[in-house]
Design an enzyme around this catalytic site. Structure first.
Site, PDB file in Angstrom:
ATOM      1  N   ASP A   1       3.506   9.345  -1.321  1.00 56.84           N
ATOM      2  CA  ASP A   1       2.327   8.610  -0.853  1.00 56.84           C
ATOM      3  C   ASP A   1       2.097   7.439  -1.804  1.00 56.84           C
ATOM      4  O   ASP A   1       2.195   7.617  -3.030  1.00 56.84           O
ATOM      5  CB  ASP A   1       1.098   9.544  -0.901  1.00 56.84           C
ATOM      6  CG  ASP A   1       0.136   9.307   0.256  1.00 56.84           C
ATOM      7  OD1 ASP A   1       0.110   8.183   0.778  1.00 56.84           O
ATOM      8  OD2 ASP A   1      -0.593  10.259   0.621  1.00 56.84           O
TER       9      ASP A   1
ATOM     10  N   HIS B   1       0.809  -1.227   0.000  1.00 58.88           N
ATOM     11  CA  HIS B   1       0.000   0.000   0.000  1.00 58.88           C
ATOM     12  C   HIS B   1       0.839   1.272   0.000  1.00 58.88           C
ATOM     13  O   HIS B   1       0.297   2.365  -0.124  1.00 58.88           O
ATOM     14  CB  HIS B   1      -0.949  -0.003   1.207  1.00 58.88           C
ATOM     15  CG  HIS B   1      -2.039  -1.032   1.073  1.00 58.88           C
ATOM     16  ND1 HIS B   1      -3.299  -0.727   0.574  1.00 58.88           N
ATOM     17  CD2 HIS B   1      -2.061  -2.361   1.316  1.00 58.88           C
ATOM     18  CE1 HIS B   1      -4.034  -1.827   0.548  1.00 58.88           C
ATOM     19  NE2 HIS B   1      -3.316  -2.834   0.991  1.00 58.88           N
TER      20      HIS B   1
HETATM   21  P1  ADQ Z   1      -3.038   6.375   4.560  1.00 63.13           P
HETATM   22  O1  ADQ Z   1      -1.604   6.829   4.687  1.00 63.13           O
HETATM   23  O2  ADQ Z   1      -3.776   6.264   5.807  1.00 63.13           O
HETATM   24  O3  ADQ Z   1      -3.138   5.009   3.742  1.00 63.13           O
HETATM   25  P2  ADQ Z   1      -4.989   7.651   2.647  1.00 63.13           P
HETATM   26  O4  ADQ Z   1      -4.929   6.849   1.410  1.00 63.13           O
HETATM   27  O5  ADQ Z   1      -5.135   9.101   2.385  1.00 63.13           O
HETATM   28  O6  ADQ Z   1      -3.697   7.491   3.565  1.00 63.13           O
HETATM   29  O7  ADQ Z   1      -6.207   7.153   3.506  1.00 63.13           O
HETATM   30  C1  ADQ Z   1      -6.593   7.812   4.663  1.00 63.13           C
HETATM   31  C2  ADQ Z   1      -8.042   7.464   4.985  1.00 63.13           C
HETATM   32  O8  ADQ Z   1      -8.325   7.933   6.302  1.00 63.13           O
HETATM   33  C3  ADQ Z   1      -9.023   8.133   4.041  1.00 63.13           C
HETATM   34  O9  ADQ Z   1     -10.032   7.223   3.699  1.00 63.13           O
HETATM   35  C4  ADQ Z   1      -9.565   9.293   4.876  1.00 63.13           C
HETATM   36  O10 ADQ Z   1     -10.919   9.617   4.602  1.00 63.13           O
HETATM   37  C5  ADQ Z   1      -9.474   8.765   6.284  1.00 63.13           C
HETATM   38  N1  ADQ Z   1      -9.300   9.891   7.210  1.00 63.13           N
HETATM   39  C6  ADQ Z   1      -8.263  10.747   7.287  1.00 63.13           C
HETATM   40  N2  ADQ Z   1      -8.496  11.697   8.218  1.00 63.13           N
HETATM   41  C7  ADQ Z   1      -9.704  11.437   8.743  1.00 63.13           C
HETATM   42  C8  ADQ Z   1     -10.520  12.035   9.757  1.00 63.13           C
HETATM   43  N3  ADQ Z   1     -10.128  13.123  10.427  1.00 63.13           N
HETATM   44  N4  ADQ Z   1     -11.698  11.471  10.027  1.00 63.13           N
HETATM   45  C9  ADQ Z   1     -12.093  10.375   9.359  1.00 63.13           C
HETATM   46  N5  ADQ Z   1     -11.391   9.773   8.402  1.00 63.13           N
HETATM   47  C10 ADQ Z   1     -10.216  10.281   8.102  1.00 63.13           C
HETATM   48  C11 ADQ Z   1      -2.195   4.071   3.182  1.00 63.13           C
HETATM   49  C12 ADQ Z   1      -1.179   4.655   2.195  1.00 63.13           C
HETATM   50  C13 ADQ Z   1      -1.899   5.402   1.091  1.00 63.13           C
HETATM   51  C14 ADQ Z   1      -2.898   4.471   0.386  1.00 63.13           C
HETATM   52  C15 ADQ Z   1      -3.790   3.753   1.400  1.00 63.13           C
HETATM   53  C16 ADQ Z   1      -4.613   2.653   0.740  1.00 63.13           C
HETATM   54  O11 ADQ Z   1      -0.260   5.503   2.873  1.00 63.13           O
HETATM   55  O12 ADQ Z   1      -0.974   5.914   0.140  1.00 63.13           O
HETATM   56  O13 ADQ Z   1      -3.737   5.245  -0.468  1.00 63.13           O
HETATM   57  O14 ADQ Z   1      -3.010   3.142   2.427  1.00 63.13           O
HETATM   58  O15 ADQ Z   1      -3.800   1.790   0.010  1.00 63.13           O
END
Ligand code: ADQ
Length: 466
Positions: A369, A162
């Site tokens: 990312d 991921h």
């Molecule tokens: P993350 O580094 O966690 O994931 P991301 O893909 O942006 O990053 O996902 C974050 C998730 O958390 C999103 O669904 C977002 O809505 C949720 N989130 C963030 N802040 C929030 C809040 N305050 N309240 C509720 N929800 C919140 C890792 C990798 C990424 C990759 C994903 C999936 O680092 O690059 O996209 O896995 O593979």
């Protein structure tokens, strides 16, 4: 090829997110996708419960919730310190996000990582039937495939990463790099979000391990491994529906009311140094300084729930961001306007959808990312007749797909500032054109597409006898 009805799927990840309650949007997109895969094929989701135990016993807590079976184990303090807070989050995470300066190399961490992967293998093996397909998730569990093979597991085993795969010279800094990467040849298929990460992996196995590279396959000794680029998506339709739900609309209205006619720029990220939050604040400050006429017309809402609080580098980023937000607000705020609203809370997915929809700009500027789902969620939540503008870092995996975002170099405050101005002034026709192209792409390659593409590749694979 369709899923063989006789194959169950065994998903193994560090943490397990069981379907809970009936509240709309209580579960994240990835968890929903994996749960629905399990509902279709039958099977088990195995991983750490998130709980501590005095001494590891290997006891499995089996639960069935809304058609999904989960199997979780508790870990002891030393495991959590060395495997999770140690090797996973203080060694691999920073290094794989190009933060050589933050990565720590301790033999105890590497030892704890190996031990927990062995414990995962020991406890999972009795749950696995010979016809099952196994799908392992992410960097916490790189060596798990090899550990399962050592225990006689001849099943098809796939792995999905991921996070980014770093360039060869960077990964070579990891003392265990060669052994760790060699262990990946226990898998039948490895998936990455982008071609860039896939190519970096292929470079490493070819140049450091002497593997042969074919079309979508790499071979080392007697093992051939298929590699695929398979970008994870979101449930775009569900996210659009969440924005229109009662809670979504309430959140939208609340944000609109509190904006008093100003344009909102929104950022939503786990509080992590890879997300480029400091650079984002500095880019926004630059915009305020360069465009004084626009200042009171906008504000930035940054939502950043803290994560990995037991790791020193996360405590540091948290306090430096607080200082930076305080300094910028102190320098620029007026009696009736604060430039940055900085909140550390988590929100329900329906509320989040309403907040995204109320924002004129989604500002997503990670320094590195794997994919970035927030960028896709922001797009999915927009009003098709009057959509906002996505400003996206070139260094997010999502930039390979979302070419119609305003792409920026997140290290350049000037580029961020210019992009904000461009987005604020962008005519509606152009906003609709860019949004439609992005929406089309995230609807076609949604999370079900991702899951099916990966499992099809896994099942199409002839299982090389281990
Ligand atoms: P993350 O580094 O966690 O994931 P991301 O893909 O942006 O990053 O996902 C974050 C998730 O958390 C999103 O669904 C977002 O809505 C949720 N989130 C963030 N802040 C929030 C809040 N305050 N309240 C509720 N929800 C919140 C890792 C990798 C990424 C990759 C994903 C999936 O680092 O690059 O996209 O896995 O593979």
């Amino acid at each position: 090829m369709e899923f063989d009805p006789l194959s169950r799927l065994i998903i193994i990840s560090n943490r397990v997110s069981a379907p809970k309650g009936t509240e709309t949007g209580a579960q994240g997109g990835l968890a929903v996708a994996l749960s629905s895969a399990l509902r279709e094929t039958g099977g088990i989701w195995f991983g750490w419960s998130g709980e501590r135990t005095d001494e590891f016993t290997g006891h499995i807590d089996l639960q069935r919730n809304q058609g999904v079976t989960t199997a979780t184990i508790d870990l002891e303090d030393q495991d959590i310190d060395e495997y999770y807070n140690g090797y996973a989050n203080r060694t691999l995470w920073p290094l794989f996000h190009y933060r050589v300066d933050l990565a720590e190399y301790e033999r105890d961490f590497a030892g704890g990582y190996k031990r927990v992967n062995e414990r995962f293998a020991d406890t999972a093996v009795p749950l696995i039937d010979p016809a099952d397909a196994i799908w392992i998730q992410d960097y916490h569990l790189f060596p798990l495939g090899e550990e399962l093979r050592k225990r006689g597991c001849k099943n098809r085993i796939g792995f999905f990463l991921h996070i980014p795969w770093p360039p060869r010279r960077l990964l070579s800094i990891l003392p265990e790099a060669r052994a760790l990467v060699r262990s990946l040849f226990a898998y039948d298929v490895i998936g990455f979000h982008t071609d860039e990460w896939l190519q970096a992996f292929v470079d490493f196995v070819r140049d450091e391990l002497g593997a042969n590279v074919g079309d979508g396959v790499v071979t080392l000794d007697d093992r051939t491994l298929r590699v695929i680029a398979c970008p994870i998506g979101i449930d775009a339709q569900e996210f659009a529906d969440l924005a229109a739900s009662v809670k979504g609309r309430l959140a939208y209205r609340r944000m609109r009311d509190s904006s008093v006619g100003r344009d909102m720029i929104v950022g939503v990220d786990r509080l992590d140094y890879s997300k480029g939050l400091e650079e984002r604040f500095l880019g926004y400050e630059r915009f305020l300084v360069e465009h004084p006429e626009e200042r009171k017309e906008v504000f930035l809402l940054q939502i950043a729930p803290p994560s990995r609080g037991e790791v020193g580098s996360y405590q540091k980023i948290r306090s430096s961001l607080e200082r930076l937000a305080g300094r910028i607000n102190g320098a620029h705020a007026d009696t009736d306007w604060v430039p940055i609203r900085y909140v550390n809370q988590g929100y329900g997915r329906d509320e989040l959808a309403g907040v995204y929809r109320a924002a004129k700009i989604g500002l997503v500027t990670p320094l590195r990312d794997g994919m970035n789902l927030v960028a896709k969620e922001y797009v999915a939540a927009q009003n098709p007749e009057d959509p906002g503008v996505l400003i996206l870092s070139r260094f997010a995996g999502a930039a390979e797909q979302l070419r119609d975002a305003v792409l920026v170099n997140p290290y350049s405050a000037e580029e961020i500032s210019d992009a904000i101005l461009l987005a604020l002034r962008m005519p509606k026709e152009e906003r609709i054109r860019r949004w439609s192209a992005m929406m089309e792409s995230i609807t076609t390659q949604d999370v079900s597409w991702w899951r099916k593409t990966f499992t099809d590749a896994l099942l199409a694979e002839e299982c090389t006898p281990a």
